[in-house]
Scaffold this motif. Structure first.
Motif, short mmCIF file in Angstrom:
data_model
loop_
_atom_site.label_atom_id
_atom_site.label_comp_id
_atom_site.label_asym_id
_atom_site.label_seq_id
_atom_site.Cartn_x
_atom_site.Cartn_y
_atom_site.Cartn_z
N MET A 33 0.87 -1.18 0.00
CA MET A 33 0.00 0.00 0.00
C MET A 33 0.91 1.23 0.00
O MET A 33 1.85 1.32 0.76
N SER A 34 0.61 2.17 -0.86
CA SER A 34 1.41 3.39 -0.91
C SER A 34 1.16 4.22 0.35
O SER A 34 0.19 4.03 1.05
N THR A 35 2.09 5.14 0.59
CA THR A 35 1.92 5.98 1.78
C THR A 35 0.70 6.88 1.65
O THR A 35 0.07 7.21 2.64
N ILE A 36 0.34 7.27 0.42
CA ILE A 36 -0.87 8.08 0.23
C ILE A 36 -2.09 7.24 0.55
O ILE A 36 -3.00 7.68 1.24
N GLY A 37 -2.11 5.99 0.09
CA GLY A 37 -3.22 5.09 0.42
C GLY A 37 -3.29 4.84 1.91
O GLY A 37 -4.38 4.77 2.49
N ALA A 38 -2.13 4.72 2.55
CA ALA A 38 -2.10 4.52 4.00
C ALA A 38 -2.62 5.75 4.72
O ALA A 38 -3.32 5.63 5.73
N ARG A 39 -2.32 6.92 4.20
CA ARG A 39 -2.81 8.16 4.82
C ARG A 39 -4.34 8.21 4.75
O ARG A 39 -4.99 8.54 5.73
N GLU A 40 -4.88 7.85 3.58
CA GLU A 40 -6.34 7.84 3.44
C GLU A 40 -6.96 6.78 4.34
O GLU A 40 -7.98 7.02 4.98
N ASP A 41 -6.32 5.61 4.40
CA ASP A 41 -6.81 4.54 5.26
C ASP A 41 -6.75 4.96 6.72
O ASP A 41 -7.68 4.72 7.48
N ALA A 42 -5.67 5.62 7.10
CA ALA A 42 -5.53 6.08 8.48
C ALA A 42 -6.62 7.11 8.80
O ALA A 42 -7.19 7.10 9.89
N GLY A 43 -6.90 7.97 7.85
CA GLY A 43 -7.95 8.97 8.05
C GLY A 43 -9.32 8.32 8.22
O GLY A 43 -10.10 8.71 9.09
N ARG A 44 -9.60 7.30 7.39
CA ARG A 44 -10.88 6.59 7.52
C ARG A 44 -10.98 5.88 8.86
O ARG A 44 -12.01 5.91 9.52
N ARG A 45 -9.89 5.24 9.26
CA ARG A 45 -9.89 4.55 10.55
C ARG A 45 -10.08 5.53 11.69
O ARG A 45 -10.78 5.25 12.66
#
Length: 84
Positions: free
Chosen positions: A1-13
């Protein structure tokens, strides 16, 4: 997972955790209201409600930070495996 995808995932979580915490705080408030109704003379303790809300907010922040750290570790591990 890219860091941008991780940032979005972290935001959703984080948002999910905020809503879960808000629901928990609402349950604490409801329990306080029921207690005040059942036991005459008892008042709703706003300090307890504030502590529940603060706990929910800190939990959401911790969930966000943990997800970002996990993503960074995963990214580094993937890069190291690619270099081998």
């Amino acid at each position: 997972m890219s860091t941008i995808g991780a940032r979005e995932d972290a935001g959703r979580r984080c948002l999910r955790t905020v809503f879960q915490g808000a629901a928990a705080a609402a349950l604490v408030a409801a329990a306080g209201t029921v207690t005040a109704t059942v036991v005459p003379g008892e008042t709703i303790d706003t300090a307890v409600l504030a502590a529940a809300a603060a706990t929910a907010a800190l939990t959401a922040g911790a969930a966000y930070v943990q997800r970002r750290v996990e993503a960074a570790v995963e990214y580094r591990r993937t890069r190291q495996e690619e270099e081998l």
